[in-house]
Design a protein around this motif. Structure first.
Motif, PDB file in Angstrom:
ATOM      1  N   ARG A 130       0.831  -1.209   0.000  1.00 12.68           N
ATOM      2  CA  ARG A 130       0.000   0.000   0.000  1.00 12.68           C
ATOM      3  C   ARG A 130       0.863   1.256   0.000  1.00 12.68           C
ATOM      4  O   ARG A 130       0.661   2.155  -0.806  1.00 12.68           O
ATOM      5  CB  ARG A 130      -0.943   0.009   1.209  1.00 12.68           C
ATOM      6  N   GLU A 140       0.430   0.950  -4.108  1.00 16.59           N
ATOM      7  CA  GLU A 140      -0.943   1.403  -4.316  1.00 16.59           C
ATOM      8  C   GLU A 140      -1.047   2.924  -4.291  1.00 16.59           C
ATOM      9  O   GLU A 140      -1.614   3.538  -5.207  1.00 16.59           O
ATOM     10  CB  GLU A 140      -1.852   0.796  -3.244  1.00 16.59           C
ATOM     11  N   VAL A 141      -0.487   3.541  -3.264  1.00 18.50           N
ATOM     12  CA  VAL A 141      -0.581   4.997  -3.113  1.00 18.50           C
ATOM     13  C   VAL A 141       0.184   5.708  -4.232  1.00 18.50           C
ATOM     14  O   VAL A 141      -0.272   6.732  -4.758  1.00 18.50           O
ATOM     15  CB  VAL A 141      -0.041   5.425  -1.732  1.00 18.50           C
ATOM     16  N   ASP A 163      -1.685   5.243  -7.633  1.00 19.05           N
ATOM     17  CA  ASP A 163      -2.888   6.070  -7.587  1.00 19.05           C
ATOM     18  C   ASP A 163      -2.541   7.537  -7.795  1.00 19.05           C
ATOM     19  O   ASP A 163      -3.256   8.255  -8.517  1.00 19.05           O
ATOM     20  CB  ASP A 163      -3.584   5.885  -6.237  1.00 19.05           C
ATOM     21  N   ARG A 164      -1.445   7.991  -7.189  1.00 25.13           N
ATOM     22  CA  ARG A 164      -1.023   9.394  -7.342  1.00 25.13           C
ATOM     23  C   ARG A 164      -0.721   9.697  -8.814  1.00 25.13           C
ATOM     24  O   ARG A 164      -1.116  10.744  -9.349  1.00 25.13           O
ATOM     25  CB  ARG A 164       0.209   9.639  -6.472  1.00 25.13           C
ATOM     26  N   MET A 217      -1.870   8.098 -11.465  1.00 21.16           N
ATOM     27  CA  MET A 217      -3.099   8.022 -12.271  1.00 21.16           C
ATOM     28  C   MET A 217      -3.976   9.247 -12.074  1.00 21.16           C
ATOM     29  O   MET A 217      -4.594   9.736 -13.032  1.00 21.16           O
ATOM     30  CB  MET A 217      -3.859   6.742 -11.928  1.00 21.16           C
ATOM     31  N   ARG A 218      -4.049   9.749 -10.845  1.00 18.01           N
ATOM     32  CA  ARG A 218      -4.880  10.935 -10.586  1.00 18.01           C
ATOM     33  C   ARG A 218      -4.339  12.177 -11.279  1.00 18.01           C
ATOM     34  O   ARG A 218      -5.059  13.154 -11.463  1.00 18.01           O
ATOM     35  CB  ARG A 218      -5.007  11.169  -9.082  1.00 18.01           C
ATOM     36  N   GLY A 274      -3.503   3.946 -16.410  1.00 18.49           N
ATOM     37  CA  GLY A 274      -3.015   2.880 -15.557  1.00 18.49           C
ATOM     38  C   GLY A 274      -1.778   2.143 -16.052  1.00 18.49           C
ATOM     39  O   GLY A 274      -0.766   2.061 -15.324  1.00 18.49           O
TER      40      GLY A 274
END
Length: 239
Positions: free
Chosen positions: A124, A128-129, A132-133, A135-136, A141
């Motif tokens: 994570r 994951e974090v 995600d950062r 992609m945002r 992806g």
């Protein structure tokens, strides 16, 4: 007659001891002294316990190394980003976090180069974090995963390369030893046979700076340029 009170009682198990505490102490020792000098005995001494105590938490030194990696990766801290963070800014922020992790924990590059971490905390905090950062910020992806992979490998490889070459770290508190190493490197390249190594002699100043932070930033900039070009080609960027 034997005096039972003269026999020291068996000390109770330290209830403050825990697997995370052991991992943090092991990581601190490895960062300070080098991973090769980390032993169960030295770790036990630092914690003030017997070596057998560890077997209540870890079955082997290998498990301690895994826990050290999980502890470090789980502590990865990304810089605060703007709500409209661009792909380049997101990549640079992730790169900064990875680089800071390697600087704060010099032993982590050695650990991660020899083992796989699979704890939820590490996955994570460092995967994951991070993905995600990216992609945002607008990175799709699959490209975010490739960017994550590049940044992790780049940070690990650079840390491994820089560690034995401290003359180009460029810190304001450069030690006399580091200054002397820089001088020696300059002398080494300058004294090469000019007929055999004309480029190395000519570019000796630049070569000496290869282990410096500017080289790390160069790799990150190359990734940013590639990602922006890919996004523009695929219609993900305006203009």
């Amino acid at each position: 007659m034997n005096d039972a009170s003269a026999v020291p009682p068996t000390p109770p198990r330290d209830r403050t001891l825990s697997a995370p505490l052991i991992a943090r102490q092991a990581l601190a020792l490895a960062d300070e002294r080098g991973l090769e000098k980390l032993t169960v005995r030295s770790l036990a001494s630092a914690l003030g316990v017997g070596t057998m105590t560890f077997y209540g938490y870890f079955r082997s030194k290998e498990e301690i190394l895994d826990a050290m990696a999980d502890e470090a990766l789980g502590s990865l801290a990304l810089p605060e980003g703007e709500p409209d963070e661009t792909p380049r800014q997101a990549i640079e922020n992730v790169a900064q976090a990875f680089r800071r992790l390697m600087v704060e924990h010099p032993s982590i590059a050695q650990i991660l180069s020899s083992r796989i971490t699979d704890s939820p905390q590490a996955r994570r905090g460092a995967m994951e974090v991070v993905i995600d950062r990216l992609m945002r910020s607008g990175i799709p992806g699959p490209l975010a995963v490739r960017s994550y992979g590049f940044l992790m490998v780049h940070a690990l490889g650079f840390a491994s390369y820089q560690t034995p070459r401290p003359w180009a770290r460029g810190t304001s508190d450069e030690s006399p030893d580091e200054s002397e190493l820089r001088r020696q490197q300059h002398h080494f390249y300058a004294s090469l046979p000019l007929t055999e190594f004309p480029r190395l002699v000519e570019l000796r100043d630049e070569l000496i700076e290869l282990p410096g932070e500017a080289q790390f930033a160069f790799g990150v900039a190359c990734l940013c340029d590639t990602v922006e070009a890919t996004l523009a080609r695929e219609g993900h960027l305006d203009g």
